[in-house]
Enzyme design. Sequence first.
Site, PDB file in Angstrom:
ATOM      1  N   CYS A  51     -10.759   2.798  29.697  1.00  0.00           N
ATOM      2  CA  CYS A  51     -11.960   2.834  30.817  1.00  0.00           C
ATOM      3  C   CYS A  51     -12.195   3.995  31.227  1.00  0.00           C
ATOM      4  CB  CYS A  51     -11.293   1.861  32.162  1.00  0.00           C
ATOM      5  SG  CYS A  51      -9.733   2.730  32.804  1.00  0.00           S
ATOM      6  N   CYS A 105      -9.739   6.033  33.231  1.00  0.00           N
ATOM      7  CA  CYS A 105      -8.773   6.781  32.578  1.00  0.00           C
ATOM      8  C   CYS A 105      -8.879   8.164  32.267  1.00  0.00           C
ATOM      9  CB  CYS A 105      -8.502   6.012  31.188  1.00  0.00           C
ATOM     10  SG  CYS A 105      -8.071   4.469  31.094  1.00  0.00           S
ATOM     11  N   ASP A 121       1.706  -9.671  -0.077  1.00  0.00           N
ATOM     12  CA  ASP A 121       3.282  -9.469   0.191  1.00  0.00           C
ATOM     13  C   ASP A 121       3.729 -10.328   1.229  1.00  0.00           C
ATOM     14  OD1 ASP A 121       5.592  -7.897   0.223  1.00  0.00           O
ATOM     15  OD2 ASP A 121       4.993  -7.105   1.760  1.00  0.00           O
ATOM     16  N   ASP A 168       2.462  -4.339   2.775  1.00  0.00           N
ATOM     17  CA  ASP A 168       2.863  -3.319   3.754  1.00  0.00           C
ATOM     18  C   ASP A 168       3.980  -2.176   3.546  1.00  0.00           C
ATOM     19  OD1 ASP A 168       4.890  -5.058   4.236  1.00  0.00           O
ATOM     20  OD2 ASP A 168       5.339  -4.161   6.020  1.00  0.00           O
ATOM     21  N   ASP A 173       4.844  -1.652  -2.139  1.00  0.00           N
ATOM     22  CA  ASP A 173       3.720  -2.131  -2.156  1.00  0.00           C
ATOM     23  C   ASP A 173       2.707  -1.169  -2.376  1.00  0.00           C
ATOM     24  OD1 ASP A 173       4.406  -4.996  -1.879  1.00  0.00           O
ATOM     25  OD2 ASP A 173       4.345  -4.514   0.217  1.00  0.00           O
TER      26      ASP A 173
END
Lengths: 756, 57
Positions: A53, A56, A462, A648, A652
């Site tokens: 926002c 912030c 995977d 992941d 892999d």
Amino acid sequence: MGAQVIAFPRAAEPAPAIAAPTPAEAPRDFSLFLREEAGGGAEMAFAIEGIDCAACIDEIEDAAEALDGVARARLNYTAHRLTVGWAAREKARPEAVLDALGRIGYRAYPFEADRLEAIEHANARHLLRCLAVAGFAAMNIMLLSVSIWSGNATDITPETRDLFHWLSAVIALPAAAYAGQPFFQSALRALKSRSLNMDVPITLGVMLALGVSVFETLNHAEHAYFDSAVMLLFFLLTGRYLDHAMRRKTRAEAGNLAALKAVSARRFAPDGSLVTVPAAAVVAGDEVMVSAGERAPVDGIVVSGRAAVDESLVTGETLPRPVEAGAMVHAGSLVQDGALRLRTTAAGEDTFLDEIERLLDKAATARGRYVRLADRAARLYAPVVHATALFSLIGWLIAGASLHQAVLIAVAVLIITCPCALALAVPAVQVVAAGTLMRHGILLNSGDAFERLAEVDTVAFDKTGTLTLPEPSVANAAAIPPDLMDAAARLALASTHPLARAIAALRPDAVPVAAARETSGFGLEATINGRVARLGSPAFCGCADDAPHAADTSLVAVRLGERTAVLEIRQALRPDAQAVVSRLKTSGGPRGTGLHVVLLSGDREEAVAPVAATLGVTDWWSQTRPAGKIAVLDTLASEGHRVLMVGDGLNDAPSLASAHVSLSPITAADVTRAHADAVFLGDRLAPVETALAVAAKARALMRENLLIAVVYNLIAVPLAISGLVTPLIAALAMSGSSVIVTLNALRARIGIKGAR
Amino acid sequence: MTILLYLVPAALGLGLLGLLAFLWSLRSGQYDDLDGAALRVLNDDDLAPPAQGPRRP
């Protein structure tokens, strides 16, 4: 295969060399991230999580500036990065900034821009400067050109026209020399390597147009093409900048994510104390400390200590492996219990297994053979353009035109065919489609991923961490009596065991028990409301007999007074995995056709089979090594399938690089993420589906755009060859086609239903 | 047509001014954070606190 019964914390394991302070106690060393400034001050960048926002910005900057010694704090809202500068003669205290931001609810991570990102940034600025110069020149020359065109139709004097032509030349020549650099350099590189790219006809067209215009101006002619040449550069630079902007935005996002995930290591200082440093600062030979619940930051050999390590991120295997002195531990392995002192063998980018590194090299070179749609178009295009221009020159000479007239027509052909629309067609769609993906939580690594995603007819998943959630969770929480569950969560908060975190996560507001006693290798005991409560192995809680047996499940028992319950902890499927896989199988393809779904896992058969059955996947492989995964992908490819690999684990990475196109969840290992074409956020699998849908739409639009460019040429080129194209018509045709193509690209925003 | 002697340099000068302004803004980093700039305009802590006057209902 019986249930895997986990022993609870064994931190009290006798390991004399290791005093295990919690990470918070060890002093932290940020010198790697601090930049010294000329004036004596220091500067450091942070990636910030949780900005959403306008307020912030103030909150974060004020919090940082309120600290002692901080001279300035500036938040970049686009990139979610905070730059803090410390005044000269003040000691920079980054940990104070981290703490201050933590107090107001933002997590900050030390950030270091990588070299590639800095180069991209400089390139983008150069392109923008070129674009500005070309835009300025195009506008002013157009001002003069419009006067000439209207004057030619009315009563402009030849002297005024010459003056305007000369003025145009004075603006156009230096502007083209500056703004044309990106094309000239690229064309030169292509010619040096004896090939043709899109920039060769562009460079030739611009140079000839300028040359002929100067010649015509010298001869007091009616027409000059200064405006066309500069406008051409302007449109082409726009396309190039868009292409760049998309990749840069993704790279910035990826840089932040890298910082968010950056691991710190607890390194033994020469005096034997522990200092927390960024993992990047650890070099081979250093000794680091890893205790229960932490991931090993480096590859290393165990010097002392004993532990069970979970290597699911490395190999896909979910069963922990016991290690002791002399054993090898790979970066990314999660230490489940105990504590290890590791001697680093490889750190930073070198921490892959040899096998994976070798396979990656091989896979990456294979991928390089893919030719992008725009490049394929360019390969066809450049020779055709040059040939057409040459033929019209020769044709007109044979037909009896003067050399001067024939050259003018040939130049008009070159200008009108120059790939304005073609150069915008693909980047414009990519930018808009990448924006759509980003709103759905998918970050693109490479621009041509759209084209490859749209060709997919097989999806290989995977299992561990991809179809399942990366963190284990309690599978039978609903069946546990609430008071036992509360007790389990309160006890779990006192433990660092990874399984304990899964239990604690069920009751986020639980209060840790006071004075929990650990029984080495078995579990925790404490008194809750006057009753004895225990959390640990089923035997420890006295309920070993009624423990159910499931292959991929870890059992943790809880006891409160006389009652007991057994918690089944396993890696659960992503919440929408079943729905997404079944939708992919029926209608996930580019034209609503079904996709072939396969499962490639490094895990044991007992763990893979139930998942495949639940998802209704008939083709699955278990216990596949990285080379095995590649072999399966190669077989599929040789059968003519285009495979999307979703994975992941570190294991892999090679298959992601060798598949036609690849995706990985944001929780993936660093190397794996780097080799995926796109990364998706969140706990759901739906982004896979969204990515395929957006890619199909994007490719359809790219083709439409290329078609528009071709149709434009079919109309304009005959006009140019027949000698009817004046500078006015060239200008209209060029800008018209570019605008149509850009507007068409905007359609990539609409019609994608968000599967959030 | 002597008017051109004033008008053409004036037009070019204005265009050049625009170009220089753009290059300056690029150099000073104004395009680094486009989203942030859109939100910073909402900050009101650079305003003096409102004077204590008779309040309207």
